[in-house]
Design a protein around this motif. Sequence first.
Motif, mmCIF file in Angstrom:
data_model
loop_
_atom_site.group_PDB
_atom_site.id
_atom_site.type_symbol
_atom_site.label_atom_id
_atom_site.label_comp_id
_atom_site.label_asym_id
_atom_site.label_seq_id
_atom_site.Cartn_x
_atom_site.Cartn_y
_atom_site.Cartn_z
ATOM 1 N N GLN A 246 0.975 -1.295 -0.028
ATOM 2 C CA GLN A 246 0.064 -0.042 0.216
ATOM 3 C C GLN A 246 0.865 1.240 0.057
ATOM 4 N N TYR A 247 2.066 1.323 0.670
ATOM 5 C CA TYR A 247 2.974 2.437 0.839
ATOM 6 C C TYR A 247 3.948 2.546 0.045
ATOM 7 N N SER A 254 9.527 2.348 10.604
ATOM 8 C CA SER A 254 8.257 3.118 10.517
ATOM 9 C C SER A 254 7.184 2.108 10.412
ATOM 10 N N PHE A 255 7.376 0.927 9.258
ATOM 11 C CA PHE A 255 6.249 0.058 8.938
ATOM 12 C C PHE A 255 6.050 -0.801 10.002
ATOM 13 N N PHE A 256 7.300 -1.473 10.547
ATOM 14 C CA PHE A 256 7.267 -2.370 11.483
ATOM 15 C C PHE A 256 7.178 -2.308 12.806
ATOM 16 N N ASN A 257 7.512 -1.067 13.153
ATOM 17 C CA ASN A 257 7.860 -0.538 14.500
ATOM 18 C C ASN A 257 8.950 -1.006 15.224
ATOM 19 N N LYS A 258 9.906 -1.682 14.207
ATOM 20 C CA LYS A 258 10.902 -2.317 14.804
ATOM 21 C C LYS A 258 12.008 -2.538 13.476
ATOM 22 N N VAL A 259 13.310 -2.813 13.656
ATOM 23 C CA VAL A 259 14.025 -3.322 12.526
ATOM 24 C C VAL A 259 14.125 -4.819 12.478
ATOM 25 N N TRP A 288 2.162 -11.895 -7.929
ATOM 26 C CA TRP A 288 3.178 -11.779 -8.667
ATOM 27 C C TRP A 288 4.426 -10.830 -8.081
ATOM 28 N N GLY A 289 4.198 -10.649 -6.845
ATOM 29 C CA GLY A 289 5.311 -9.568 -6.254
ATOM 30 C C GLY A 289 4.591 -8.084 -6.859
ATOM 31 N N ALA A 290 5.582 -7.229 -6.354
ATOM 32 C CA ALA A 290 5.254 -5.735 -6.588
ATOM 33 C C ALA A 290 6.412 -5.196 -6.708
ATOM 34 N N VAL A 291 6.483 -4.118 -7.683
ATOM 35 C CA VAL A 291 7.362 -3.246 -8.386
ATOM 36 C C VAL A 291 7.089 -1.842 -7.658
ATOM 37 N N LYS A 292 7.863 -1.136 -6.838
ATOM 38 C CA LYS A 292 7.824 -0.028 -6.343
ATOM 39 C C LYS A 292 9.011 1.114 -6.271
ATOM 40 N N ASP A 295 10.229 7.303 -3.448
ATOM 41 C CA ASP A 295 9.610 8.378 -3.627
ATOM 42 C C ASP A 295 9.681 9.377 -2.054
ATOM 43 N N LYS A 296 9.575 8.572 -0.992
ATOM 44 C CA LYS A 296 9.508 9.363 0.190
ATOM 45 C C LYS A 296 10.783 9.600 0.763
ATOM 46 N N TYR A 297 11.808 9.228 0.362
ATOM 47 C CA TYR A 297 13.229 9.567 0.895
ATOM 48 C C TYR A 297 14.263 9.918 -0.311
ATOM 49 N N GLU A 298 15.399 10.675 0.308
ATOM 50 C CA GLU A 298 16.373 10.689 -0.835
ATOM 51 C C GLU A 298 17.179 9.558 -0.981
#
Length: 405
Positions: A246-247, A254-259, A288-292, A295-298
Amino acid sequence: MRFPGFTEPWRRIRLGKIATFSKGAGISKDQRNENGKPCILYGELYTTYTATNITNVISRTNLPEDSLIKSVANDVIIPSSGETAEDIATARCVLKNDVFLGGDLNIIRLNNDSGSFLCYQLNGVRKREIAKLAQGVSVVHLYKESLKSLVVSIPSIDEQSKIAYFLQLLDERIATQRRLIEDLEKLKSSIVEEVYCSPRENVPRQRINKKYVDNWSVCQLGDICTRITRRNTTIESNRILTIAAQYGLIDQCSFFNKVVASENLSNYYILKKGDFAYNKSYSGDYIWGAVKRLDKYESGVLSPLYICFQPKEKLIDSDYLLFYFESKKWHKDIAEIVVEGARNHGLLNVSIKDFFNMLIPLPSLDEQRDIAATIRAVLIKIECERTILQRYESQKGYLLSKMLI
């Protein structure tokens, strides 16, 4: 915060003092009549504060009426059981008389008060209190005896009606806003399906502009993109990225609240803003997986399990490629690459060579840019409408906190 003209103090009273309680009959959805058809038809019973169906409400049945409870408009329904306390701590108001109520429900019939107003209070300032009343672990239950003890704050019936009507209008506006966003998202998906080709086509169903008449060409992904293999050997970045459907590419912490990555990041790939990554993991709608695209960070670093690449700007528009991979046009080609039955530990068996040999339909660079610009315009509109929705929801939260006690 009160409407003008209302000055009387609210009364605090236990719910059991202002209502009678009953339990919806437990009925199997699979019961069938003599013609083999389902006995129970689930009706579209709408609440005054949401536009969602109450799934455990029965509108017609040929079962004996003494095994069911007929609704009275103004009844309040709260589930008796669910997976979590938060799931069942939700009230609904019945708007119709003589609807048969069955299923695992607490049915609250108020003596003289507004069911709509009570629902707003139970779902607002009392929601946490209701959740605390739930009992159980794997399945939680909410018993009527517990609900009877719940203390609620009730104004006069005229003030209840005015508050409920006002909040209802706001909820209807919020529901309209959500439908608007859903329609825009459908429009965006429809545009993508119409103006993009699949790798086996040379003309889209609809041209983005009548001035474009030339057939599309087909090239391999490796012809228009360069694979990224730069490593984080000097620990240039400590931002660990992951692909969320989704993101997109997002900070793992940030996503998992942990590394969840390895402590040693030197072998990870460094991605710069605008770079792409393919996640071979399959889940949900992403079979079939995802291609992203980042965009959010340098910059950030990504596990070597991902296939990373960057488009060649002189050959392909980055947004055109992004929207192509957000469509289903590329699924058939990747499906032919994946070895049948070769799904290992949640990963598709896609080699780097085969991935970059994947076919990409390609119009002229000008047509690519026009396609991307049209889709971007719809996305900007969607984001604007989402901002409006968030403000309406914030306004509602503020009003609930100020108008109810």
